[in-house]
Design a protein around this motif. Structure first.
Motif, PDB file in Angstrom:
ATOM      1  N   ILE A 211      -2.097   0.974  -5.337  1.00  0.00           N
ATOM      2  CA  ILE A 211      -1.619   0.986  -6.718  1.00  0.00           C
ATOM      3  C   ILE A 211      -0.107   1.144  -6.723  1.00  0.00           C
ATOM      4  O   ILE A 211       0.421   2.163  -6.260  1.00  0.00           O
ATOM      5  CB  ILE A 211      -2.251   2.128  -7.528  1.00  0.00           C
ATOM      6  N   GLY A 212       0.585   0.150  -7.243  1.00  0.00           N
ATOM      7  CA  GLY A 212       2.024   0.239  -7.430  1.00  0.00           C
ATOM      8  C   GLY A 212       2.353   0.521  -8.881  1.00  0.00           C
ATOM      9  O   GLY A 212       1.478   0.841  -9.685  1.00  0.00           O
ATOM     10  N   GLY A 213       3.620   0.365  -9.220  1.00  0.00           N
ATOM     11  CA  GLY A 213       4.011   0.577 -10.603  1.00  0.00           C
ATOM     12  C   GLY A 213       3.587  -0.551 -11.517  1.00  0.00           C
ATOM     13  O   GLY A 213       3.262  -0.340 -12.679  1.00  0.00           O
ATOM     14  N   GLY A 214       3.578  -1.797 -10.980  1.00  0.00           N
ATOM     15  CA  GLY A 214       3.266  -2.942 -11.811  1.00  0.00           C
ATOM     16  C   GLY A 214       1.910  -3.551 -11.581  1.00  0.00           C
ATOM     17  O   GLY A 214       1.349  -4.201 -12.473  1.00  0.00           O
ATOM     18  N   SER A 215       1.350  -3.374 -10.379  1.00  0.00           N
ATOM     19  CA  SER A 215       0.110  -4.069 -10.068  1.00  0.00           C
ATOM     20  C   SER A 215      -0.776  -3.250  -9.138  1.00  0.00           C
ATOM     21  O   SER A 215      -0.335  -2.291  -8.494  1.00  0.00           O
ATOM     22  CB  SER A 215       0.408  -5.427  -9.412  1.00  0.00           C
ATOM     23  N   LEU A 216      -2.038  -3.638  -9.097  1.00  0.00           N
ATOM     24  CA  LEU A 216      -3.029  -3.085  -8.173  1.00  0.00           C
ATOM     25  C   LEU A 216      -3.394  -4.186  -7.196  1.00  0.00           C
ATOM     26  O   LEU A 216      -3.767  -5.291  -7.616  1.00  0.00           O
ATOM     27  CB  LEU A 216      -4.277  -2.625  -8.937  1.00  0.00           C
ATOM     28  N   GLU A 217      -3.248  -3.888  -5.903  1.00  0.00           N
ATOM     29  CA  GLU A 217      -3.634  -4.843  -4.866  1.00  0.00           C
ATOM     30  C   GLU A 217      -4.935  -4.388  -4.209  1.00  0.00           C
ATOM     31  O   GLU A 217      -5.112  -3.190  -3.943  1.00  0.00           O
ATOM     32  CB  GLU A 217      -2.540  -4.986  -3.803  1.00  0.00           C
ATOM     33  N   ILE A 218      -5.802  -5.361  -3.939  1.00  0.00           N
ATOM     34  CA  ILE A 218      -7.066  -5.106  -3.250  1.00  0.00           C
ATOM     35  C   ILE A 218      -7.186  -6.138  -2.137  1.00  0.00           C
ATOM     36  O   ILE A 218      -6.887  -7.322  -2.341  1.00  0.00           O
ATOM     37  CB  ILE A 218      -8.267  -5.212  -4.208  1.00  0.00           C
ATOM     38  N   ALA A 219      -7.590  -5.697  -0.958  1.00  0.00           N
ATOM     39  CA  ALA A 219      -7.733  -6.609   0.173  1.00  0.00           C
ATOM     40  C   ALA A 219      -8.854  -6.108   1.067  1.00  0.00           C
ATOM     41  O   ALA A 219      -9.139  -4.908   1.116  1.00  0.00           O
ATOM     42  CB  ALA A 219      -6.432  -6.719   0.957  1.00  0.00           C
ATOM     43  N   ALA A 220      -9.484  -7.042   1.796  1.00  0.00           N
ATOM     44  CA  ALA A 220     -10.588  -6.657   2.674  1.00  0.00           C
ATOM     45  C   ALA A 220     -10.704  -7.637   3.822  1.00  0.00           C
ATOM     46  O   ALA A 220     -10.354  -8.820   3.688  1.00  0.00           O
ATOM     47  CB  ALA A 220     -11.903  -6.600   1.892  1.00  0.00           C
ATOM     48  N   GLY A 221     -11.208  -7.139   4.952  1.00  0.00           N
ATOM     49  CA  GLY A 221     -11.455  -8.011   6.093  1.00  0.00           C
ATOM     50  C   GLY A 221     -11.558  -7.241   7.394  1.00  0.00           C
ATOM     51  O   GLY A 221     -11.232  -6.054   7.455  1.00  0.00           O
TER      52      GLY A 221
ATOM     53  N   LEU B  45      -9.883 -11.583   2.232  1.00  0.00           N
ATOM     54  CA  LEU B  45      -9.735 -11.799   0.799  1.00  0.00           C
ATOM     55  C   LEU B  45      -8.696 -10.816   0.274  1.00  0.00           C
ATOM     56  O   LEU B  45      -8.724  -9.632   0.627  1.00  0.00           O
ATOM     57  CB  LEU B  45     -11.073 -11.584   0.085  1.00  0.00           C
ATOM     58  N   ALA B  46      -7.771 -11.302  -0.544  1.00  0.00           N
ATOM     59  CA  ALA B  46      -6.741 -10.450  -1.138  1.00  0.00           C
ATOM     60  C   ALA B  46      -6.574 -10.820  -2.602  1.00  0.00           C
ATOM     61  O   ALA B  46      -6.667 -11.992  -2.972  1.00  0.00           O
ATOM     62  CB  ALA B  46      -5.410 -10.609  -0.395  1.00  0.00           C
ATOM     63  N   ALA B  47      -6.330  -9.809  -3.434  1.00  0.00           N
ATOM     64  CA  ALA B  47      -6.161 -10.049  -4.864  1.00  0.00           C
ATOM     65  C   ALA B  47      -5.143  -9.070  -5.429  1.00  0.00           C
ATOM     66  O   ALA B  47      -4.957  -7.964  -4.906  1.00  0.00           O
ATOM     67  CB  ALA B  47      -7.490  -9.902  -5.596  1.00  0.00           C
TER      68      ALA B  47
END
Length: 314
Positions: free
Chosen positions: A136-146, A153-155
């Motif tokens: 979790i950053g200030g502007g966005s939430l990043e999710i990644a797996a592998g 997969l990254a989003a």
């Protein structure tokens, strides 16, 4: 060689300087953080106001001075969502590059996720198997797996703690109704993402990174058994959820008296907690481990990989 990473994020301008060599662990020598909270400086049309630009250039100029004084061989300068998405982003980027005297790499959300995932993989090692990452950053939430060094997969979704504070929790302390509206927004935003990640192999380790998550872990989590101090923490969702009503009733100046809640996070920690709670709920996560390495370390590690081993050995 001595490298620097300048991370121009939505909340801070953070300079990390480290001594590095191929195959070795980066050894940090300096870490300087300037709190900006750029989301406060967004105008009615989504532009960064002149006041915000001035604060940003001042922080960048100060970082350049530190870099020069510490004999940094190369500075890796990056910017994330706040600069990337501003309507006057190109003009702001040009001013930053002028202040730095070099190009600025503007990272897309999925690229942020990939760099952060690399750092987490290196921290936990190959034995960690399938990793699911939340950042979790200030502007966005990043999710990644592998299962590999880079994610399968990254989003990236616009659910950052600063952004959600400005859009949904402008009053301090926020009311219950505002918390409920933020929850509903996070749930609807996360639903399609959770469906995509639900099709992957079940994770062996679920990891959270970023300063916001580390702060929440110090508040509501516990140390990993056998590890001293707070370098390795576990954060149960039940414990996190129990803290949200209490955090929402405490004024921001008082929150920084709580364990782990620093002055630069106190205004947006409630939104960060709500988003993390809903992300864990959507992904079926009961507990996550906290990584001390995140985006800056990922940028550093990727650059180290690009160095010539033969030239270094020579």
């Amino acid at each position: 060689m001595r490298l620097g990473v300048l991370d121009i994020g939505s909340n801070t301008v953070h300079l990390l300087i480290a001594d590095v060599r191929p195959g070795g662990r980066p050894l940090a020598t300096t870490s300087r953080r300037t709190v900006l909270r750029l989301m406060r400086y967004l105008g009615p049309d989504g532009e960064i106001t002149q006041e915000g630009v001035d604060a940003l250039i001042s922080a960048v100029t100060e970082a350049r001075t530190v870099v020069a004084s510490e004999n940094v061989v190369e500075l890796l300068a990056t910017a994330t969502s706040a600069v990337r998405e501003a309507t006057n982003g190109p003009e702001v980027i040009a001013l930053i590059e002028e202040a730095l005297g070099q190009p600025l790499q503007v990272l897309g959300g999925e690229t942020e996720a990939r760099y952060t995932f690399l750092a987490v993989r290196r921290w936990f090692g190959w034995a960690a198997g399938q990793i699911l990452l939340l950042d979790i950053g200030g502007g966005s939430l990043e999710i990644a797996a592998g299962p590999d060094e880079l994610p399968e997969l990254a989003a990236s979704v616009p659910l950052g703690a600063g952004r959600m504070t400005v859009e949904f929790l402008p009053h301090d302390p926020p009311g219950e109704d505002a918390i409920d509206v933020l929850r509903a927004h996070a749930q609807s935003t996360l639903a399609p993402i959770a469906e995509r990640f639900g099709q992957l192999q079940s994770p062996d380790h679920i990891v959270g990174s970023s300063k916001a998550i580390r702060s929440l872990a110090k508040l509501a989590g516990r140390p990993v058994p056998g590890w001293p101090g707070s370098e390795r923490m576990l954060l149960p969702r039940a414990s996190l959820a129990s803290w949200i009503p209490r955090l929402a009733k405490i004024p921001a100046p008082v929150r920084q008296e709580l364990p782990g809640i620093t002055a630069d996070r106190t205004f947006q920690i409630v939104a960060g907690a709500v988003v993390l709670d809903e992300a864990m709920r959507a992904l079926g996560v009961d507990e996550l481990e906290v990584s001390p390495w995140a985006l800056r370390e990922g940028v550093l590690l990727r650059y180290i990989e690009s160095l010539s081993w033969s030239a270094t050995a020579a």
